[in-house]
Every structure is written in C-alpha cells, then in structure tokens.
Design a protein around this motif. Structure first.
Motif, PDB file in Angstrom:
ATOM      1  N   MET A   1       0.852  -1.165   0.000  1.00 55.67           N
ATOM      2  CA  MET A   1       0.000   0.000   0.000  1.00 55.67           C
ATOM      3  C   MET A   1       0.898   1.228   0.000  1.00 55.67           C
ATOM      4  O   MET A   1       1.844   1.303   0.751  1.00 55.67           O
ATOM      5  CB  MET A   1      -0.864  -0.038   1.267  1.00 55.67           C
ATOM      6  N   ASN A   2       0.591   2.161  -0.870  1.00 52.88           N
ATOM      7  CA  ASN A   2       1.346   3.399  -0.845  1.00 52.88           C
ATOM      8  C   ASN A   2       0.408   4.562  -1.051  1.00 52.88           C
ATOM      9  O   ASN A   2      -0.680   4.411  -1.574  1.00 52.88           O
ATOM     10  CB  ASN A   2       2.485   3.398  -1.873  1.00 52.88           C
ATOM     11  N   ALA A   3       0.832   5.720  -0.602  1.00 53.07           N
ATOM     12  CA  ALA A   3       0.012   6.916  -0.711  1.00 53.07           C
ATOM     13  C   ALA A   3       0.837   8.022  -1.351  1.00 53.07           C
ATOM     14  O   ALA A   3       2.024   8.137  -1.098  1.00 53.07           O
ATOM     15  CB  ALA A   3      -0.477   7.354   0.667  1.00 53.07           C
ATOM     16  N   THR A   4       0.206   8.785  -2.194  1.00 56.70           N
ATOM     17  CA  THR A   4       0.850   9.949  -2.777  1.00 56.70           C
ATOM     18  C   THR A   4       0.040  11.160  -2.369  1.00 56.70           C
ATOM     19  O   THR A   4      -1.149  11.062  -2.104  1.00 56.70           O
ATOM     20  CB  THR A   4       0.907   9.850  -4.317  1.00 56.70           C
ATOM     21  N   SER A   5       0.703  12.293  -2.301  1.00 55.31           N
ATOM     22  CA  SER A   5      -0.013  13.485  -1.880  1.00 55.31           C
ATOM     23  C   SER A   5      -0.058  14.493  -3.007  1.00 55.31           C
ATOM     24  O   SER A   5       0.618  14.378  -4.000  1.00 55.31           O
ATOM     25  CB  SER A   5       0.649  14.081  -0.634  1.00 55.31           C
ATOM     26  N   GLY A   6      -0.846  15.470  -2.839  1.00 50.60           N
ATOM     27  CA  GLY A   6      -1.072  16.511  -3.816  1.00 50.60           C
ATOM     28  C   GLY A   6      -2.437  17.089  -3.523  1.00 50.60           C
ATOM     29  O   GLY A   6      -2.898  17.063  -2.401  1.00 50.60           O
ATOM     30  N   ALA A   7      -3.104  17.574  -4.559  1.00 53.40           N
ATOM     31  CA  ALA A   7      -4.451  18.098  -4.361  1.00 53.40           C
ATOM     32  C   ALA A   7      -5.394  16.993  -3.900  1.00 53.40           C
ATOM     33  O   ALA A   7      -6.283  17.221  -3.105  1.00 53.40           O
ATOM     34  CB  ALA A   7      -4.957  18.720  -5.649  1.00 53.40           C
ATOM     35  N   ARG A   8      -5.170  15.796  -4.404  1.00 48.41           N
ATOM     36  CA  ARG A   8      -5.970  14.633  -4.020  1.00 48.41           C
ATOM     37  C   ARG A   8      -5.021  13.565  -3.509  1.00 48.41           C
ATOM     38  O   ARG A   8      -4.015  13.271  -4.119  1.00 48.41           O
ATOM     39  CB  ARG A   8      -6.731  14.117  -5.227  1.00 48.41           C
ATOM     40  N   ARG A   9      -5.353  12.982  -2.405  1.00 48.20           N
ATOM     41  CA  ARG A   9      -4.542  11.898  -1.848  1.00 48.20           C
ATOM     42  C   ARG A   9      -4.983  10.583  -2.487  1.00 48.20           C
ATOM     43  O   ARG A   9      -6.163  10.258  -2.493  1.00 48.20           O
ATOM     44  CB  ARG A   9      -4.737  11.847  -0.342  1.00 48.20           C
ATOM     45  N   ILE A  11      -4.438   6.459  -2.437  1.00 47.79           N
ATOM     46  CA  ILE A  11      -3.916   5.309  -1.705  1.00 47.79           C
ATOM     47  C   ILE A  11      -4.069   4.103  -2.622  1.00 47.79           C
ATOM     48  O   ILE A  11      -5.182   3.765  -3.024  1.00 47.79           O
ATOM     49  CB  ILE A  11      -4.671   5.081  -0.389  1.00 47.79           C
ATOM     50  N   ARG A  12      -2.942   3.484  -2.956  1.00 50.88           N
ATOM     51  CA  ARG A  12      -2.955   2.309  -3.832  1.00 50.88           C
ATOM     52  C   ARG A  12      -2.725   1.052  -3.012  1.00 50.88           C
ATOM     53  O   ARG A  12      -1.846   1.017  -2.160  1.00 50.88           O
ATOM     54  CB  ARG A  12      -1.881   2.434  -4.896  1.00 50.88           C
ATOM     55  N   VAL A  13      -3.531   0.030  -3.292  1.00 51.40           N
ATOM     56  CA  VAL A  13      -3.417  -1.242  -2.603  1.00 51.40           C
ATOM     57  C   VAL A  13      -3.086  -2.305  -3.647  1.00 51.40           C
ATOM     58  O   VAL A  13      -3.706  -2.344  -4.709  1.00 51.40           O
ATOM     59  CB  VAL A  13      -4.723  -1.605  -1.866  1.00 51.40           C
ATOM     60  N   ASP A  14      -2.104  -3.153  -3.346  1.00 51.46           N
ATOM     61  CA  ASP A  14      -1.703  -4.242  -4.238  1.00 51.46           C
ATOM     62  C   ASP A  14      -1.902  -5.572  -3.525  1.00 51.46           C
ATOM     63  O   ASP A  14      -1.974  -5.631  -2.301  1.00 51.46           O
ATOM     64  CB  ASP A  14      -0.218  -4.118  -4.616  1.00 51.46           C
ATOM     65  N   GLY A  15      -1.937  -6.640  -4.310  1.00 52.29           N
ATOM     66  CA  GLY A  15      -1.963  -7.983  -3.721  1.00 52.29           C
ATOM     67  C   GLY A  15      -3.347  -8.430  -3.336  1.00 52.29           C
ATOM     68  O   GLY A  15      -4.237  -8.525  -4.153  1.00 52.29           O
ATOM     69  N   VAL A  16      -3.522  -8.690  -2.045  1.00 52.75           N
ATOM     70  CA  VAL A  16      -4.770  -9.225  -1.515  1.00 52.75           C
ATOM     71  C   VAL A  16      -5.388  -8.208  -0.560  1.00 52.75           C
ATOM     72  O   VAL A  16      -4.700  -7.675   0.311  1.00 52.75           O
ATOM     73  CB  VAL A  16      -4.518 -10.559  -0.775  1.00 52.75           C
ATOM     74  N   LEU A  17      -6.673  -7.950  -0.724  1.00 55.75           N
ATOM     75  CA  LEU A  17      -7.388  -7.115   0.233  1.00 55.75           C
ATOM     76  C   LEU A  17      -8.076  -8.053   1.214  1.00 55.75           C
ATOM     77  O   LEU A  17      -9.151  -8.576   0.958  1.00 55.75           O
ATOM     78  CB  LEU A  17      -8.414  -6.214  -0.459  1.00 55.75           C
TER      79      LEU A  17
END
Length: 92
Positions: A1-9, A11-17
């Motif tokens: 899971m990673n998050a990027t910032s800017g005007a909109r945040r 959050i990307r999830v990979d693999g298994v939820l």
C-alpha cells in the motif's frame, strides 16, 4: 500500500485485500485530514475478501469524500447494500 499526496490523496493497494490490509487502509485513512479528497485505487488487487470489503465500508462511512477505483461488481454491490456508493464504485 502506498500513498501519494497533492491536491488529491491517492492510496494504492496491491496484492490481496484481506482483513489486515483493510485495517492498514483504515489506519492510512485515519492519518489524513477527515475532509480531504481521497482516492483508493484497488485496481492492482488480485483477490478480495468479502469481510475486508465490509470493513472498508465501515471505514468509509466515517470519512468525507472518498472515491474507489478497481472494485469488482460484486464488491460494489456489497458497498451499495451498506448504503455506500453511487453504483459505479465511487462514494460521494
């Protein structure tokens, strides 16, 4: 899971939820500003656990604007049953 910032945040999830991934996602959402515009990208998730999607729904009900991308139709329906979503996987 990673998050990027800017005007909109984003959050990307990979693999298994699964339950632990849903818990990490809930903590990542709690770390941000409650009114912030957030997008959750699940397009790289290869397996979804229904219980984890329900956990995600509970987390989303306490948030401001969150858009979800990459859910399968079954999980969109689950969120809709919980009163979340607008029919295309996004929550306003």
């Amino acid at each position: 899971m990673n998050a990027t910032s800017g005007a909109r945040r984003i959050i990307r999830v990979d693999g298994v939820l699964d339950a632990s991934a849903a818990d990490r996602l809930a903590r990542a959402l709690a770390d941000g500003t409650p009114d912030a515009d957030v997008a959750i990208d699940l397009s790289h998730v290869r397996a979804f656990d229904d219980f984890a999607v329900m956990m995600l729904g509970r987390t989303l009900s306490a948030r401001g604007h969150v858009t979800i991308q990459g859910l399968r139709q079954h999980h969109v329906r689950l969120l809709r049953y919980l009163g979340l979503g607008d029919g295309d996987g996004a929550r306003a």
